[in-house]
Write a protein that holds these residues in place. Structure first.
Motif, PDB file in Angstrom:
ATOM      1  N   TYR A  38       0.820  -0.898   0.068  1.00  0.00           N
ATOM      2  CA  TYR A  38       0.088  -0.203  -0.067  1.00  0.00           C
ATOM      3  C   TYR A  38       1.027   1.567  -0.095  1.00  0.00           C
ATOM      4  CZ  TYR A  38      -3.823   3.487   1.169  1.00  0.00           C
ATOM      5  OH  TYR A  38      -4.217   4.324   1.078  1.00  0.00           O
ATOM      6  N   THR A  39       2.505   0.878   1.080  1.00  0.00           N
ATOM      7  CA  THR A  39       2.742   2.422   0.971  1.00  0.00           C
ATOM      8  C   THR A  39       3.188   3.053  -0.812  1.00  0.00           C
ATOM      9  OG1 THR A  39       4.000   1.264   2.331  1.00  0.00           O
ATOM     10  CG2 THR A  39       4.477   3.346   2.009  1.00  0.00           C
ATOM     11  N   PRO A  40       3.643   2.699  -1.736  1.00  0.00           N
ATOM     12  CA  PRO A  40       3.709   2.485  -2.995  1.00  0.00           C
ATOM     13  C   PRO A  40       2.475   3.274  -3.886  1.00  0.00           C
ATOM     14  CG  PRO A  40       4.840   0.614  -2.803  1.00  0.00           C
ATOM     15  CD  PRO A  40       4.201   0.988  -1.869  1.00  0.00           C
ATOM     16  N   GLY A 145      11.321 -21.563  11.290  1.00  0.00           N
ATOM     17  CA  GLY A 145      10.756 -20.224  11.550  1.00  0.00           C
ATOM     18  C   GLY A 145      11.462 -19.144  10.500  1.00  0.00           C
ATOM     19  N   GLY A 146      12.807 -18.855   9.678  1.00  0.00           N
ATOM     20  CA  GLY A 146      13.183 -17.953   9.177  1.00  0.00           C
ATOM     21  C   GLY A 146      12.487 -17.927   7.726  1.00  0.00           C
ATOM     22  N   VAL A 147      12.408 -18.588   7.388  1.00  0.00           N
ATOM     23  CA  VAL A 147      12.012 -18.783   5.468  1.00  0.00           C
ATOM     24  C   VAL A 147      10.191 -18.232   5.942  1.00  0.00           C
ATOM     25  CG1 VAL A 147      11.405 -20.597   4.087  1.00  0.00           C
ATOM     26  CG2 VAL A 147      13.097 -21.151   5.130  1.00  0.00           C
ATOM     27  N   ILE A 148       9.141 -18.931   7.043  1.00  0.00           N
ATOM     28  CA  ILE A 148       8.296 -18.026   6.518  1.00  0.00           C
ATOM     29  C   ILE A 148       8.165 -16.594   7.037  1.00  0.00           C
ATOM     30  CG2 ILE A 148       6.490 -18.605   8.787  1.00  0.00           C
ATOM     31  CD1 ILE A 148       6.987 -21.548   9.726  1.00  0.00           C
ATOM     32  N   PHE A 149       9.234 -16.182   7.859  1.00  0.00           N
ATOM     33  CA  PHE A 149       8.863 -14.941   8.014  1.00  0.00           C
ATOM     34  C   PHE A 149       9.687 -13.659   6.744  1.00  0.00           C
ATOM     35  CE2 PHE A 149       7.604 -16.093  12.371  1.00  0.00           C
ATOM     36  CZ  PHE A 149       6.072 -15.864  12.556  1.00  0.00           C
ATOM     37  N   MET A 150      10.104 -14.543   5.910  1.00  0.00           N
ATOM     38  CA  MET A 150      11.136 -14.195   5.105  1.00  0.00           C
ATOM     39  C   MET A 150       9.913 -13.421   3.904  1.00  0.00           C
ATOM     40  SD  MET A 150      14.326 -16.369   3.376  1.00  0.00           S
ATOM     41  CE  MET A 150      13.664 -15.483   1.847  1.00  0.00           C
ATOM     42  N   GLY A 151       8.774 -14.027   4.018  1.00  0.00           N
ATOM     43  CA  GLY A 151       7.688 -13.384   2.872  1.00  0.00           C
ATOM     44  C   GLY A 151       6.977 -12.563   3.382  1.00  0.00           C
ATOM     45  N   ILE A 152       7.223 -11.769   5.007  1.00  0.00           N
ATOM     46  CA  ILE A 152       7.154 -10.452   4.804  1.00  0.00           C
ATOM     47  C   ILE A 152       8.041  -9.233   4.118  1.00  0.00           C
ATOM     48  CG2 ILE A 152       7.949  -8.838   6.657  1.00  0.00           C
ATOM     49  CD1 ILE A 152       6.927 -10.808   8.760  1.00  0.00           C
ATOM     50  N   GLY A 153       9.446  -9.642   4.335  1.00  0.00           N
ATOM     51  CA  GLY A 153      10.245  -9.329   3.661  1.00  0.00           C
ATOM     52  C   GLY A 153      10.551  -9.321   2.242  1.00  0.00           C
ATOM     53  N   ALA A 154       9.929 -10.032   1.582  1.00  0.00           N
ATOM     54  CA  ALA A 154       9.296 -10.667  -0.184  1.00  0.00           C
ATOM     55  C   ALA A 154       8.518  -9.608  -0.449  1.00  0.00           C
ATOM     56  CB  ALA A 154       9.130 -11.540  -0.082  1.00  0.00           C
ATOM     57  N   GLY A 155       6.942  -9.158   0.569  1.00  0.00           N
ATOM     58  CA  GLY A 155       6.443  -7.711   0.555  1.00  0.00           C
ATOM     59  C   GLY A 155       7.483  -6.490   1.089  1.00  0.00           C
ATOM     60  N   VAL A 156       7.922  -6.584   1.263  1.00  0.00           N
ATOM     61  CA  VAL A 156       8.875  -5.169   0.963  1.00  0.00           C
ATOM     62  C   VAL A 156       9.571  -5.188  -0.401  1.00  0.00           C
ATOM     63  CG1 VAL A 156      10.218  -3.694   1.732  1.00  0.00           C
ATOM     64  CG2 VAL A 156       8.430  -5.205   3.631  1.00  0.00           C
ATOM     65  N   ALA A 157       9.896  -5.636  -0.794  1.00  0.00           N
ATOM     66  CA  ALA A 157      10.592  -6.181  -1.705  1.00  0.00           C
ATOM     67  C   ALA A 157       9.724  -6.042  -3.001  1.00  0.00           C
ATOM     68  CB  ALA A 157      11.901  -7.313  -2.107  1.00  0.00           C
ATOM     69  N   ALA A 158       8.368  -6.545  -2.561  1.00  0.00           N
ATOM     70  CA  ALA A 158       7.597  -6.307  -3.661  1.00  0.00           C
ATOM     71  C   ALA A 158       7.246  -4.907  -4.087  1.00  0.00           C
ATOM     72  CB  ALA A 158       6.829  -7.235  -3.379  1.00  0.00           C
ATOM     73  N   SER A 159       7.215  -4.305  -2.792  1.00  0.00           N
ATOM     74  CA  SER A 159       6.653  -3.135  -2.883  1.00  0.00           C
ATOM     75  C   SER A 159       7.223  -2.156  -3.538  1.00  0.00           C
ATOM     76  CB  SER A 159       7.104  -2.483  -0.957  1.00  0.00           C
ATOM     77  OG  SER A 159       7.698  -2.219  -0.530  1.00  0.00           O
ATOM     78  N   GLY A 160       8.361  -2.948  -3.921  1.00  0.00           N
ATOM     79  CA  GLY A 160       9.529  -1.236  -4.339  1.00  0.00           C
ATOM     80  C   GLY A 160       9.931  -2.334  -5.994  1.00  0.00           C
ATOM     81  N   THR A 161       9.317  -3.032  -5.972  1.00  0.00           N
ATOM     82  CA  THR A 161       9.356  -3.531  -7.393  1.00  0.00           C
ATOM     83  C   THR A 161       8.786  -3.732  -8.609  1.00  0.00           C
ATOM     84  OG1 THR A 161      10.181  -5.997  -6.930  1.00  0.00           O
ATOM     85  CG2 THR A 161      11.654  -4.314  -7.031  1.00  0.00           C
ATOM     86  N   LEU A 167       2.057  -0.107 -11.768  1.00  0.00           N
ATOM     87  CA  LEU A 167       1.382   0.781 -11.976  1.00  0.00           C
ATOM     88  C   LEU A 167       1.581   1.680 -13.003  1.00  0.00           C
ATOM     89  CD1 LEU A 167       2.781   2.488  -8.597  1.00  0.00           C
ATOM     90  CD2 LEU A 167       0.413   2.448  -9.515  1.00  0.00           C
ATOM     91  N   ALA A 168       2.829   0.905 -13.962  1.00  0.00           N
ATOM     92  CA  ALA A 168       2.493   1.710 -15.614  1.00  0.00           C
ATOM     93  C   ALA A 168       1.816   1.293 -16.443  1.00  0.00           C
ATOM     94  CB  ALA A 168       3.996   1.263 -15.895  1.00  0.00           C
ATOM     95  N   HIS A 169       0.643   0.597 -15.235  1.00  0.00           N
ATOM     96  CA  HIS A 169      -0.503   0.360 -16.635  1.00  0.00           C
ATOM     97  C   HIS A 169      -1.457   0.080 -16.335  1.00  0.00           C
ATOM     98  CE1 HIS A 169       1.870  -3.107 -18.918  1.00  0.00           C
ATOM     99  NE2 HIS A 169       2.452  -3.252 -17.490  1.00  0.00           N
ATOM    100  N   GLY A 170      -1.863   0.812 -15.341  1.00  0.00           N
ATOM    101  CA  GLY A 170      -2.452   1.978 -14.134  1.00  0.00           C
ATOM    102  C   GLY A 170      -2.788   1.681 -12.911  1.00  0.00           C
ATOM    103  N   LEU A 171      -3.501   2.533 -11.677  1.00  0.00           N
ATOM    104  CA  LEU A 171      -4.225   1.859 -11.063  1.00  0.00           C
ATOM    105  C   LEU A 171      -4.594   0.624 -11.085  1.00  0.00           C
ATOM    106  CD1 LEU A 171      -3.062   2.798  -7.664  1.00  0.00           C
ATOM    107  CD2 LEU A 171      -5.500   4.997  -8.194  1.00  0.00           C
TER     108      LEU A 171
END
Length: 405
Positions: A38-40, A145-161, A167-171
Motif C-alpha cells: 500500500y505504501t507505494p 521460522g526464518g523461511v516463514i517470515f521471509m514472506g514479509i520481507g518479500a512483500g517489502v521487496a515487492a513494494s519497491g519493484t 502502476l505503469a499499466h494503471g492503478l
C-alpha cells in the motif's frame, strides 16, 4: 472369523517443507503484500484523484486497525472452527480485498476492505507459524521460522519493484495484479497445511510453566522493539529525501536496501538461533538494532546510513522468528500456551507500533521536524528492551537459587 470393519485410511502427513511453504505464502499475502504494497500505492491514489491525501492516510491506518483486530480474534476463531479453515479463509479474504480495492466506490467501501486485509494479516500472523512449527524438529525451527517470515520481507521487496511495474499499466490494473499474485499463493498453500489431530489431543505435561513475569517482560520487549523500528519504517525515506536534501531517487535506494535486509533477515536470524539459542540471538539482535538506529540518530554519512537501513530492515522481520522461538524456549512442554503467548506478543507488537507511530508523528510536528530526535527515541526503546530482558533473567536466576538449595 468375523470380518473386522475397515478403518478409514489416515490422511498422509504433509512434509515439513510443504507446510513451511504454506506459512511463507500466508505471511507474504497477509503482511508482505496487504500492508507494505500500500505504501507505494498511496501517492498514486492521490495523484489519480481516487482519494484526497488525508483520506488515503486514514485508509492506511485502517489496515493497522484490522491487524490488531485479527491478532485479537485469530485464536478465538481457531477454537470454534478448524485452524486450517481459518487460515484458508483469511488468505482468501486478503486476496479478495485486492480485487475489491480496484473499484473505488466510496471511502467506506475502501476502508472496509483495507480493514479486512489487516484483519486477515493479523490472524495469519497469530496462527500460521505456530501451526507449522509444531511439526518441525526443534533443531530446525530457527531456519523454518526464518523461511516463514521471509514472506514479509518479500512483500517489502515487492513494494519497491512489482508495484511500480504494475502502476505503469494503471492503478486499477495494479490492484488486479496484486490480487492475481495472491490467488496463486493461495493455491500453492491450500493443501500444504499440516494435520490437526495432534492439536486436538495435546499430551498433558506436569512440568511447571515459567514465571508469568518472564513472559510479560518478553511482551514488553517485543513492543518496545516494534516502537524502535518506527523511525526507520516511517521517517527514513523522508529523512534522506528532505532532511538531508538528497532527493526522492536517492531515498528510494535506501528503501531497497531496507527491503533486501527484510527479505534475508529472518533466515539469517534463524540460522543464528539454531546455533546460539533464541535467548542469546534475541539479545544480540537488540544490541545490533540499537547500534544501527544510533547511526541515523548521530547523523553519520551515507555508508553508515546504508548499514543502518540493511540492519534495521533485517531485524524488522528477523526478530519475529526469534521472538516466536524464545516463547518456545520458555514453554517447551506447553504447546497450547505457546500459541496463546504468541497471540499476546503479536497484540503487544501491534499496539506499541501503532502508538509509537502516532507519538513520533506528534514529536516530529512539535520539534520542528527533528529527524535525529526520532531516531534517538528509537535507540532508547531498543536499549530499554535489552535492559528489561537482562533484568528479567537476573530475577529468574535469583528466585531459582533458593529452590536449588
Amino acid at each position: 472369523m468375523p470380518h473386522e470393519p475397515r478403518r478409514p485410511a489416515a490422511m498422509p502427513e504433509v512434509p515439513a517443507w510443504r507446510a513451511v511453504l504454506s506459512a511463507f505464502c500466508a505471511s507474504l499475502i497477509g503482511i508482505g503484500l496487504a500492508r507494505f504494497a500500500y505504501t507505494p500505492l498511496l501517492p498514486a491514489l492521490v495523484a489519480q484523484h481516487w482519494f484526497a491525501a488525508s483520506s488515503a492516510a486514514y485508509l492506511g491506518a485502517a489496515n493497522l486497525a484490522g491487524y490488531l483486530a485479527g491478532a485479537l480474534s485469530g485464536r478465538p476463531l481457531s477454537r470454534r472452527v478448524s485452524v486450517v479453515v481459518v487460515l484458508r479463509t483469511m488468505m482468501l479474504i486478503a486476496a479478495v480485498s485486492f480485487f475489491a480495492c480496484a473499484f473505488p466506490l466510496d471511502f467506506a467501501w475502501f476502508f472496509v476492505w483495507r480493514f479486512a486485509s489487516g484483519l486477515a494479516g493479523g490472524a495469519l500472523m497469530v496462527l500460521a507459524a505456530p501451526a507449522v512449527l509444531a511439526h518441525v524438529s526443534a533443531a530446525r525451527r530457527g531456519v523454518a521460522g526464518g523461511v516463514i517470515f521471509m514472506g514479509i520481507g518479500a512483500g517489502v521487496a515487492a513494494s519497491g519493484t512489482l508495484v511500480p511495474l504494475l502502476l505503469a499499466h494503471g492503478l486499477r490494473e495494479t490492484w488486479f495484479g496484486l490480487g492475481a499474485v495472491s490467488c496463486v499463493l493461495v493455491v500453492v498453500a491450500w493443501h500444504g497445511w499440516p494435520r490437526e489431530a495432534a492439536s486436538n489431543a495435546e499430551p498433558v505435561h506436569h512440568r511447571a510453566a515459567p514465571k508469568v513475569g518472564t513472559l510479560r517482560a518478553l511482551y514488553v520487549e517485543y513492543g518496545l522493539n516494534a516502537a524502535g523500528w518506527v523511525p526507520h519504517m516511517i521517517f527514513l525515506v523522508d529523512y534522506i529525501a528532505r532532511g538531508r536534501g538528497e532527493g526522492v531517487q536517492v531515498a528510494a535506494a535506501y528503501w531497497v536496501l531496507f527491503g533486501l535486509g527484510a527479505t534475508f533477515g529472518p533466515l539469517l536470524a534463524g540460522h543464528l538461533a539454531d546455533r546460539a539459542g533464541f535467548r542469546a540471538a534475541l539479545r544480540f539482535a537488540f544490541v545490533l538494532e540499537a547500534v544501527a538506529v544510533a547511526f541515523a540518530a548521530a547523523g553519520l554519512g551515507s555508508i553508515w546510513l546504508m548499514v543502518s537501513s540493511v540492519v534495521v530492515g533485517a531485524f524488522v522481520t528477523g526478530t519475529v522468528p526469534l521472538m516466536l522461538g524464545r516463547i518456545g524456549e520458555l514453554l517447551p512442554h506447553h504447546p497450547a500456551q505457546q500459541k496463546s503467548a504468541w497471540g499476546t506478543a503479536t497484540v503487544a507488537f501491534a499496539l506499541c507500533q501503532a502508538a509509537a507511530a502516532y507519538a513520533l508523528s506528534f514529536v516530529f510536528q512539535h520539534s520542528g521536524g527533528n529527524y535525529r530526535l526520532l531516531f534517538a527515541i528509537g535507540v532508547i526503546a531498543m536499549v530499554v528492551a535489552l535492559v528489561i530482558d537482562l533484568l528479567a533473567a537476573l530475577s529468574t536466576l535469583r528466585h531459582s537459587i533458593p529452590e536449588a538449595n
